[in-house]
Motif scaffolding. Structure first.
Motif, PDB file in Angstrom:
ATOM      1  N   LYS A 110       0.824  -1.211   0.000  1.00 50.74           N
ATOM      2  CA  LYS A 110       0.000   0.000   0.000  1.00 50.74           C
ATOM      3  C   LYS A 110       0.860   1.263   0.000  1.00 50.74           C
ATOM      4  O   LYS A 110       0.577   2.220  -0.724  1.00 50.74           O
ATOM      5  CB  LYS A 110      -0.919   0.025   1.225  1.00 50.74           C
ATOM      6  CG  LYS A 110      -2.072  -0.950   1.203  1.00 50.74           C
ATOM      7  CD  LYS A 110      -2.890  -0.752   2.480  1.00 50.74           C
ATOM      8  CE  LYS A 110      -4.062  -1.687   2.562  1.00 50.74           C
ATOM      9  NZ  LYS A 110      -4.924  -1.382   3.721  1.00 50.74           N
ATOM     10  N   LYS A 111       1.865   1.261   0.847  1.00 52.93           N
ATOM     11  CA  LYS A 111       2.670   2.472   1.030  1.00 52.93           C
ATOM     12  C   LYS A 111       3.544   2.786  -0.179  1.00 52.93           C
ATOM     13  O   LYS A 111       3.879   3.959  -0.420  1.00 52.93           O
ATOM     14  CB  LYS A 111       3.562   2.314   2.271  1.00 52.93           C
ATOM     15  CG  LYS A 111       2.804   1.987   3.550  1.00 52.93           C
ATOM     16  CD  LYS A 111       1.707   2.981   3.866  1.00 52.93           C
ATOM     17  CE  LYS A 111       1.028   2.660   5.192  1.00 52.93           C
ATOM     18  NZ  LYS A 111      -0.119   3.545   5.465  1.00 52.93           N
ATOM     19  N   LEU A 112       3.926   1.763  -0.937  1.00 56.97           N
ATOM     20  CA  LEU A 112       4.824   1.969  -2.064  1.00 56.97           C
ATOM     21  C   LEU A 112       4.083   2.182  -3.378  1.00 56.97           C
ATOM     22  O   LEU A 112       4.711   2.346  -4.424  1.00 56.97           O
ATOM     23  CB  LEU A 112       5.769   0.761  -2.206  1.00 56.97           C
ATOM     24  CG  LEU A 112       6.659   0.457  -1.000  1.00 56.97           C
ATOM     25  CD1 LEU A 112       7.551  -0.745  -1.291  1.00 56.97           C
ATOM     26  CD2 LEU A 112       7.498   1.673  -0.620  1.00 56.97           C
ATOM     27  N   SER A 113       2.770   2.225  -3.319  1.00 55.35           N
ATOM     28  CA  SER A 113       1.954   2.309  -4.536  1.00 55.35           C
ATOM     29  C   SER A 113       1.176   3.614  -4.620  1.00 55.35           C
ATOM     30  O   SER A 113       0.765   4.181  -3.607  1.00 55.35           O
ATOM     31  CB  SER A 113       0.974   1.136  -4.567  1.00 55.35           C
ATOM     32  OG  SER A 113       0.098   1.235  -5.668  1.00 55.35           O
ATOM     33  N   ALA A 114       0.943   4.048  -5.835  1.00 55.69           N
ATOM     34  CA  ALA A 114       0.139   5.252  -6.072  1.00 55.69           C
ATOM     35  C   ALA A 114      -1.330   4.929  -6.288  1.00 55.69           C
ATOM     36  O   ALA A 114      -2.145   5.835  -6.500  1.00 55.69           O
ATOM     37  CB  ALA A 114       0.687   6.008  -7.281  1.00 55.69           C
TER      38      ALA A 114
END
Length: 409
Positions: free
Chosen positions: A158-162
């Protein structure tokens, strides 16, 4: 007993196909204007077909993004992209851009319909600003090999995705939006299915830090910075509806075991541990204090801590470990499968073993202990007809393990 096992497998998967669940959900929704459909996940094609049949001429256009080999052919008004799983690839980027482009076409008078299922975390991807696909792949591989659970993996994703963690909903411009979601996640963690593409993100930086430290993950400074500075998407314009679950999978297995004369006992629908531990646990004598034929059933999703260079999946490893525990016993059989028809990077859904499996492996000059250390359950089970091959099923509601016993000796 093997014939019984395959009957249970076939009927259980058939009961968990998402067609009816999708159409029943759509009947309850207020669908207006033109309808744009984004189907993402291992069950995306079947879900899209069910929606197309229901919507008819109201369907304006759609995109299906699914795993390689999981498409069942062309669908009228749908563009189909097959992409990488469990690690995203270039087609995951392509699929994500097809989806975001579709969302941009819907006006305020229209309806956007998401059809989401497990696997979506890898099948679509837009890296967060400053990151590349390679950065995402490296982190994903570490998480997959270290034995992290799926919810832990998806927190990082989640955190690494746009687009994950609710951010995909930001590409909708005023249209009414719904998600119909087939769950492959254990417990009350709906926001983790396909990394919560349309759910607000409740995970925190503290959650991330705990996972990184727990598995001693290593990553470049730019990746660490994204994780440190990430802020959750707190709102979503999408109304989410979850249909199907591992509980339904286990109930179906119980029904069909009973049809064949086995008294069914569901131990758990939230099995979360290493595959080897699960293999030992479910074959334990403490679960077998019943008279006559009975079936012990457990659902969930185990993990494998990869230490070798072999080929296999969590269900195959569970089955091979169970074979060791069942060695020499009569009238007993175990199978463990992924409901989507794929287990790890193999063409098998899982494994099937009995009290003679270890003997057959020894005759084939296969060392069980060495095989387990090398995580090479696929090649071992293949030599003794111990692989369950279903092909892509069109559904995805997690894994089920069933132990069939004719007596409790």
């Amino acid at each position: 007993m093997r014939a019984d096992a395959y009957k249970i497998i076939e009927k259980t998967i058939a009961d968990c196909m998402p067609d009816s669940a999708v159409q029943n959900s759509l009947k309850a929704l207020k669908i207006a204007g033109r309808v744009y459909v984004a189907a993402i996940g291992k069950a995306a094609w079947v879900m899209a077909k069910a929606a197309a049949d229901f919507l008819g001429e109201r369907l304006e256009r759609g995109v299906v993004v699914t795993k390689y080999g999981h498409s069942k052919g062309m669908l009228n008004r749908f563009e189909i992209v097959e992409s990488g799983h469990p690690t995203p690839d270039e087609n995951s980027i392509l699929g994500a851009h097809k989806v975001t482009g579709l969302l941009g076409e819907a006006s305020k008078e229209d309806t956007v319909l998401f059809l989401l299922s497990g696997g979506g975390s890898a099948l679509v991807e837009v890296p967060a600003e400053g990151l590349s696909l390679s950065d995402i792949q490296k982190v994903t591989q570490q998480l997959l090999f270290c034995g992290a659970g799926i919810t832990e993996i998806n927190v990082i994703r989640k955190k690494l995705s746009a687009i994950k963690g609710g951010k995909l909903a930001g590409f909708i411009h005023g249209a009414r939006a719904y998600s119909v979601i087939l769950s492959d996640i254990i417990g009350e963690n709906e926001d983790m299915i396909a990394s919560g593409l349309t759910y607000p993100d409740t995970s925190t930086v503290e959650n991330v830090r705990h996972i990184v430290e727990k598995y001693n993950l290593t990553m470049e400074e730019k990746v660490e910075k994204i994780l440190r500075d990430s802020k959750p998407c707190e709102k979503s314009c999408v109304e989410n509806h979850v249909v199907g679950s591992v509980s339904e999978l286990c109930k179906a297995a119980a029904v069909h075991a009973a049809e064949l004369g086995y008294e069914p006992h569901i131990l758990t629908t939230s099995m979360q541990c290493e595959a080897r531990e699960a293999g030992k646990w479910i074959t334990s004598k403490e679960h077998r204090n019943y008279e006559g034929p009975f079936a012990i059933i457990a659902g969930g999703e185990t993990v494998v801590k990869v230490t070798g260079k072999g080929l296999g999946g969590r269900n195959q490893e569970l089955a091979l470990y169970a074979a060791r525990e069942l060695a020499g016993q009569k009238d007993v059989l175990l199978f463990s499968i992924g409901s989507d028809g794929t287990d790890g990077p193999t063409d098998a859904a899982g494994g099937i073993v009995d009290g003679e499996t270890v003997i057959k492996l020894k005759e084939a000059r296969v060392d069980v202990e060495e095989t387990l250390l090398n995580n090479d359950s696929y090649h071992a089970l293949k030599k003794v007809d111990g692989l369950v091959i279903t092909g892509p099923t069109g559904t995805n509601v997690n894994d089920v393990t069933v132990l069939l016993c004719k007596n409790n000796d």
